[in-house]
Design an enzyme around this catalytic site. Structure first.
Site, mmCIF file in Angstrom:
data_model
loop_
_atom_site.group_PDB
_atom_site.id
_atom_site.type_symbol
_atom_site.label_atom_id
_atom_site.label_comp_id
_atom_site.label_asym_id
_atom_site.label_seq_id
_atom_site.Cartn_x
_atom_site.Cartn_y
_atom_site.Cartn_z
ATOM 1 N N CYS A 383 -8.311 12.338 7.055
ATOM 2 C CA CYS A 383 -9.498 11.689 7.138
ATOM 3 C C CYS A 383 -10.665 12.491 6.822
ATOM 4 O O CYS A 383 -10.810 13.002 5.531
ATOM 5 C CB CYS A 383 -9.571 10.911 8.341
ATOM 6 S SG CYS A 383 -10.729 9.379 8.156
ATOM 7 N N HIS A 509 -5.067 7.793 8.149
ATOM 8 C CA HIS A 509 -4.303 8.774 9.293
ATOM 9 C C HIS A 509 -2.991 8.492 9.534
ATOM 10 O O HIS A 509 -2.206 7.551 10.180
ATOM 11 C CB HIS A 509 -5.084 8.380 10.988
ATOM 12 C CG HIS A 509 -6.375 8.595 10.766
ATOM 13 N ND1 HIS A 509 -6.781 9.900 11.534
ATOM 14 C CD2 HIS A 509 -7.631 7.968 10.628
ATOM 15 C CE1 HIS A 509 -7.961 9.944 11.276
ATOM 16 N NE2 HIS A 509 -8.531 8.789 10.962
ATOM 17 N N GLU A 511 -0.700 9.958 10.718
ATOM 18 C CA GLU A 511 -0.199 10.744 12.023
ATOM 19 C C GLU A 511 0.100 9.527 12.756
ATOM 20 O O GLU A 511 1.097 9.654 13.946
ATOM 21 C CB GLU A 511 -0.848 11.489 12.752
ATOM 22 C CG GLU A 511 -2.386 11.005 13.283
ATOM 23 C CD GLU A 511 -3.422 11.240 12.119
ATOM 24 O OE1 GLU A 511 -3.121 11.168 10.986
ATOM 25 O OE2 GLU A 511 -4.664 11.141 12.487
#
Ligand code: GLN
Length: 542
Positions: A383, A509, A511
């Site tokens: 990001c 994102h 993750e």
């Protein structure tokens, strides 16, 4: 079958791993064939954590539907391997906003609005939505904070009411406490646990199970004592000793037969035998000695590692599955600006810049990115980390240090990152970013496409700014590839450098979608590039 509920409360102190306990118990039940969902009730008055500082709250975890939630939802999703939705995180702010909205519309027909029943009814309504929306057979509900907090009372009162409304067979209360260790006498103490159970009982909730967290082994005598003083079965006092390996927690709870006890109390038969093979392998892989690779995480909230919880977990997942040990170095970007912390950066095998907001520490992150590019160290930008990778590269290409994102310099001559058009008129900060799952088309032949091995992916977003398309051509001419684009061709979702071993940034994102046994493809590629940089032979099966 009626939906069954398991309620988690905390006693003694907060931050003892109530979220992880709930997540791990969710996994025990999933392993027995049940469809589960988990909900977090947060007693603070913010509507969601989206507007809170990471220093106050830790990471803001984003769901598929764009809900900005507590980081415990990350534990739930990772441990149980499920995808949750907006209904799974409730705050006092949401509850009051709803009730006050109804009152203004006149829905209460002149009644006096009170905590009981109006607020508690709204809390109970929100608890019941979870089962309805997700189809879960067992709903786990965790109350944030500890028993005795003023803000938590309406939530606990709602849980109390639910036992009489739903019946004993359909509700179970688990209290998670802490056993302090007195160094002078070398003893663990149960008194604070007794007090917190007494407090819980004074509001009408009797726990059915006590999970006693501790940093030291708990001997059987202590278990008996807790059982006696707190009125729970001996089998239902579960000592949970701190483990270095987070993903061992479900296995530890399994050993204590927590799953059997819960099902018995809820009148359920297991639908299948739990299969822990994969988890055992995972823990084995984690504990086995492995070659070390060094990764620098350059952020501005590094003092509080919870602010980057999912990033850290995603790195771990990728490292475990690549058979390498992660030496994660937390580097403060403000320090880098002052010329400090560079000794920690010199010998790393990979650099990661995570998401972030605001101008503090930006130039330090850009210096770290520059170091990664020129020294050919693998780089992953998430990001903000992608936006700054573009800024750094454009400064180099255009030979102009004034290139910037308009988030940090409104008057930059080269706004390579700019506010998205539909963000221009927004004045409210809460819940107004580009949030949640969006599709991303991968460009064949790129690093990103190679990593994913598919053409279309869906990833979670949380941002207001984006790459400015006017700069695509010039950056492309100098070796930046836009390897992931929104299907309408408008938004750059992934950028990478062609003349670099691994330099890649994502507007989204990744993750949030990594799982311990299923690392995210981009994290996996990053770690594998870092292993190569370290000269480590990797075994992709760990
Ligand atoms: N501040 C940037 C934006 O709003 C990046 C956000 C992030 O890293 N999550 O676009």
């Amino acid at each position: 079958m009626a939906t069954k509920y398991i309620f988690f409360t905390g006693g003694v102190v907060s931050s003892v791993g109530k979220g992880v306990t709930a997540a791990a118990i969710g996994r025990l039940l999933k392993e027995r064939g049940f469809k589960v969902a988990v909900q977090k009730l947060d007693p603070y008055i913010n509507v969601d954590p989206g507007t809170m500082s990471p220093y106050q709250h830790g990471e803001v975890y984003v769901l598929d539907d764009g809900a900005e939630t507590d980081l415990d939802l990350g534990h739930y999703e990772r441990f149980i391997d499920i995808r949750l939705s907006r209904v799974c995180n409730v705050t006092t702010g949401q509850v009051y906003a709803e009730v006050i909205g109804k009152e203004r519309r006149g829905d209460y027909l002149g009644g006096t609005i009170q905590v009981i029943p109006h607020i508690t009814n709204e809390i109970k309504r929100r608890i019941s939505l979870v089962g309805k929306e997700t189809g879960a057979e067992i709903v786990l509900v965790e109350v944030g904070g500890t028993v005795g907090d003023i803000e938590g009372q309406p939530f606990l009162e709602s849980l109390r009411q639910l036992r009489s409304e739903l019946g004993r067979d359909n509700t179970l209360y688990i209290h998670v406490t802490w056993l302090p260790y007195i160094g002078a006498t070398g003893e663990l103490k149960t008194k604070p646990t007794q007090h917190s159970v007494r407090e819980l009982r004074s509001i009408g909730i009797t726990p059915d199970m006590i999970v006693a967290r501790s940093d030291y082994p708990v001997d059987p005598g202590l278990r008996d004592k807790i059982a006696l003083f707190c009125d729970v079965d001996k089998r239902a006092v579960i000592p949970m000793v701190t483990t270095q390996v987070l993903y061992e927690v479900p296995l530890l709870l399994e050993k204590e037969e927590v799953g059997e006890y819960i099902l018995e109390r809820l009148g359920l038969q297991p639908k299948r035998k739990p299969d822990w093979h994969e988890w055992q392998q995972l823990v084995q892989k984690i504990t086995k000695p492995k070659p070390v690779i060094k990764i620098a995480l350059v952020g501005k909230y590094v003092e509080l590692q919870d602010a980057y919880m999912s990033v850290r977990e995603a790195l771990k997942h990728a490292a475990i599955n690549s058979g390498v040990e992660l030496d994660l170095r937390w580097i403060h970007s403000v320090e880098l600006e002052k010329g400090r912390g560079w000794d920690q950066m010199r010998d790393v095998n990979g650099i990661l810049v995570p998401g972030g907001f605001g101008s503090r520490g930006i130039e330090g992150k850009i210096q770290a990115i520059s170091h990664a590019r020129t020294e050919r160290i693998p780089y992953l930008g998430l990001c903000l980390g992608m936006q700054l990778m573009v800024v750094e590269f454009a400064r180099f290409v255009l030979q102009d240090e004034k290139v910037n994102s308009t988030e940090f310099d409104q008057n930059t001559p080269h706004p390579v990152i700019d506010l998205m058009p539909d963000q221009q008129k927004i004045t409210d900060l809460g819940g107004t970013m580009r949030l949640g799952l969006y599709p991303c088309q991968l460009v064949p032949g790129t690093i990103a496409a190679g990593a994913y091995g598919v053409e279309l992916v869906h990833e979670r977003h949380r941002h207001r700014f984006e790459f400015k398309n006017a700069y695509r051509k010039v950056l492309q001419e100098h070796g930046m590839r836009f390897s992931g684009i929104s299907p309408d061709g408008q938004l750059v979702e992934i950028a990478e450098l062609s003349d670099h071993p691994f330099m890649l940034g994502t507007q989204f994102h990744p993750e949030f979608l990594s799982r311990p046994n299923r690392p995210h493809p981009l994290f996996l590629s990053f770690i594998q590039a870092a292993a190569k940089h370290a000269g480590v032979q990797i075994n992709s099966r760990g």
